[in-house]
Design an enzyme around this catalytic site. Sequence first.
Site, mmCIF file in Angstrom:
data_model
loop_
_atom_site.group_PDB
_atom_site.id
_atom_site.type_symbol
_atom_site.label_atom_id
_atom_site.label_comp_id
_atom_site.label_asym_id
_atom_site.label_seq_id
_atom_site.Cartn_x
_atom_site.Cartn_y
_atom_site.Cartn_z
ATOM 1 C CG ASP A 181 -5.059 -18.400 12.188
ATOM 2 O OD1 ASP A 181 -6.227 -18.615 12.535
ATOM 3 O OD2 ASP A 181 -4.405 -19.170 11.439
ATOM 4 C CG ASN A 227 4.103 -14.190 12.500
ATOM 5 O OD1 ASN A 227 4.841 -14.811 11.738
ATOM 6 N ND2 ASN A 227 2.779 -14.194 12.371
ATOM 7 C CD GLU A 228 1.935 -13.642 8.335
ATOM 8 O OE1 GLU A 228 0.767 -13.372 8.668
ATOM 9 O OE2 GLU A 228 2.217 -14.525 7.497
ATOM 10 C CG ASN A 280 5.264 -16.340 7.677
ATOM 11 O OD1 ASN A 280 6.325 -16.932 7.846
ATOM 12 N ND2 ASN A 280 4.532 -15.893 8.693
ATOM 13 C CE1 TYR A 300 0.329 -20.766 4.981
ATOM 14 C CE2 TYR A 300 1.082 -18.521 5.333
ATOM 15 C CZ TYR A 300 0.876 -19.799 5.803
ATOM 16 O OH TYR A 300 1.209 -20.128 7.093
ATOM 17 C CE1 TYR A 328 -5.709 -18.432 4.108
ATOM 18 C CE2 TYR A 328 -3.356 -18.366 4.561
ATOM 19 C CZ TYR A 328 -4.649 -18.645 4.967
ATOM 20 O OH TYR A 328 -4.880 -19.129 6.234
ATOM 21 C CD GLU A 331 3.416 -18.647 9.404
ATOM 22 O OE1 GLU A 331 2.357 -18.626 8.742
ATOM 23 O OE2 GLU A 331 3.569 -18.046 10.476
ATOM 24 C CD1 TRP A 350 0.362 -22.214 9.397
ATOM 25 C CD2 TRP A 350 2.123 -21.767 10.696
ATOM 26 N NE1 TRP A 350 -0.107 -21.648 10.548
ATOM 27 C CE2 TRP A 350 0.950 -21.379 11.369
ATOM 28 C CE3 TRP A 350 3.356 -21.598 11.328
ATOM 29 C CZ2 TRP A 350 0.977 -20.809 12.649
ATOM 30 C CZ3 TRP A 350 3.377 -21.041 12.590
ATOM 31 C CH2 TRP A 350 2.192 -20.655 13.227
ATOM 32 C CE LYS A 366 -2.987 -22.419 6.021
ATOM 33 N NZ LYS A 366 -3.980 -21.793 6.904
HETATM 34 C C1 BDP Z 1 0.058 -16.640 8.797
HETATM 35 C C2 BDP Z 1 0.261 -16.503 10.282
HETATM 36 C C3 BDP Z 1 -0.129 -17.739 11.079
HETATM 37 C C4 BDP Z 1 -1.421 -18.299 10.530
HETATM 38 C C5 BDP Z 1 -1.202 -18.709 9.081
HETATM 39 C C6 BDP Z 1 -2.456 -19.330 8.450
HETATM 40 O O1 BDP Z 1 1.587 -16.135 10.586
HETATM 41 O O2 BDP Z 1 -0.238 -17.419 12.440
HETATM 42 O O3 BDP Z 1 -1.926 -19.354 11.297
HETATM 43 O O4 BDP Z 1 -0.871 -17.563 8.341
HETATM 44 O O5 BDP Z 1 -3.240 -18.586 7.884
HETATM 45 O O6 BDP Z 1 -0.506 -15.472 8.360
HETATM 46 O O7 BDP Z 1 -2.656 -20.519 8.575
#
Ligand code: BDP
Length: 592
Positions: A162, A412-413, A466, A468, A472, A503, A548, A567
Amino acid sequence: MLRPQDTPTRERKPLGGLWAFRLDAAGDGRREHWFAAPLTDAREMAVPASYNDIIPGTESRDHVGDAWYETTALVPRGWAGQRIVLRFDSATHAAVVWVDGVEVMAHSGGYTPFEADVTELVQPGGRVRITAVVNNELTFETIPPGIIDDTPQGRRQTYFHDFYNFAGLHRQVWLYATPTTYIDDITVVTGIEGADGLVDYSVVVAGDASEVSVRLLDAEGVEVATGTGPSGRLRVPGAHLWAPGDGYLYTAIVELLDGAAVIDSYEQTVGIRTVAVDGNRFLINGEPFYFTGFGKHEDTPVRGKGHDDAFLVHDFDLFDWIGANSFRTSHYPYAEEVYDYADRHGIVVIDETPAVGLNFGLMGGVFGGRTLPTFSADTLSGPAQQAHEQVIRELIARDKNHPSVVLWSIANEPESHTDEALDYFTPLFALARELDPSRPVGFVNVMLSPYGACKVSQLGDVLMLNRYYGWYVDTANLAAAEQHWREELDGWANENKPIIITEYGADTISGFHSVNPDPWSEEYQIEYLDMNHRVFDDYPAVVGEHVWNFADFRTSTAIFRVDGNKKGVFTADRRPKAAAHKLRERWKGLGN
Ligand code: BDP
């Protein structure tokens, strides 16, 4: 790999500025040998910079394939008899380089340096033509991975991360001179014994071995320890330690001697500090450390990923302002200037490879509605794993001596809940540990591989998550988000490992306000962060919070992205959103 330096025996010449430039989507240049003569039909391009946003229009912005760069340079007359090296601090993502039409090197991996000895090809006092073809294609054999489709509208690049696939010469290019017998590499590892600082050093010499001498100077230039021989231990009584917020550096003057004559000299900065993981604590110099800060990007308006000293200084002044003590180089190694700055200013770094987007489960619909397995013979397999090994090797070789770097993040992820993922990652963790036994190693876990499902986390020294909740998932329902977040953390907190939340964040349009905390509003970003902080504060195993993102940044186009990823706590031009003031209150209040 040592950076070019000016010392009594070495000299360097930066080649940045305006270069000749030509896009070559059809790939004609390699067939037609564009490197053999001065580039025709060229325009000017800034180096360092990404080319994408400099030229208006989609041809440059969405370019897939080769881009040609050319410059000429005068080789200083005083370099006669020296070894002369051409070095690119990076070329994103792969490059071939010619000097006066002769190929001197090829490199893949967009974020680490590469160089060639060009002594035989250049004439001190004369001019040379330097040509580089830089390719931005991502495939199942590159890190990061991608797919290129031939469409009626031309070749299209898809990738699984992303942030925008900026490309070009993002960092400085150098010509530099060293003696022909020279210091090829230096490694320092530091320790603490009572009030003494310990500096274990080893020096690799190229050429007929001469005598090696090491003098360690303190920040005032006073000699505090000396050593001889290619490796050894220096002891510094009453050492001033490098610590978060106190970037105290010694300088090791490493010299190759022939009797009284100095053949080569190099100045290696040294921060004396230790890093360790103890149960669920992350220790720097034996003291528990709590990370506050951000995941960042190398991303500034117009120049894309091109390194810029003004933004370097400004961003870290904003770190000071907001009370951030650390950041992660999401999602690739940054310019070396950034680590030097972090060393000098006591900023703590989680250093990440460019292994991002190794997770096709996140990519619903990209493969014509199908979901492909991430790790399989037809997708990411041996070649991807070898490229991944290479980026780990090059990252550690480049950054091993930075005291600011306290933790390696090898991906990462990625997909991490399958046996294939475990097989893929097991040798990579072993490699990172073999290359650097002195630092902890981890990877960043994605929400799709939650507690109980992730098979790779067991390999890491720390847990990097990470999450959210409230963005999300449980969007606009922070009460449910908080409950689900706590349920998951209850699990991770029992692993007896430190947890860094690498994140958490909510897209926020600067200037969009709402009485109710509606997603995308500045108010929602504040409430979202508050909820997260409430959760973190209840878990002693949580030893860090990286929001993030530091600033809004460019991404590829998507219906859930409005002019990029929003973000950021700061806008792309570094203006604070309301959340910045709230974070400042919290982080200044936490102390460390
Ligand atoms: C995570 C990723 C990051 C994205 C972020 C997002 O590590 O690179 O920019 O989510 O969705 O999955 O903002």
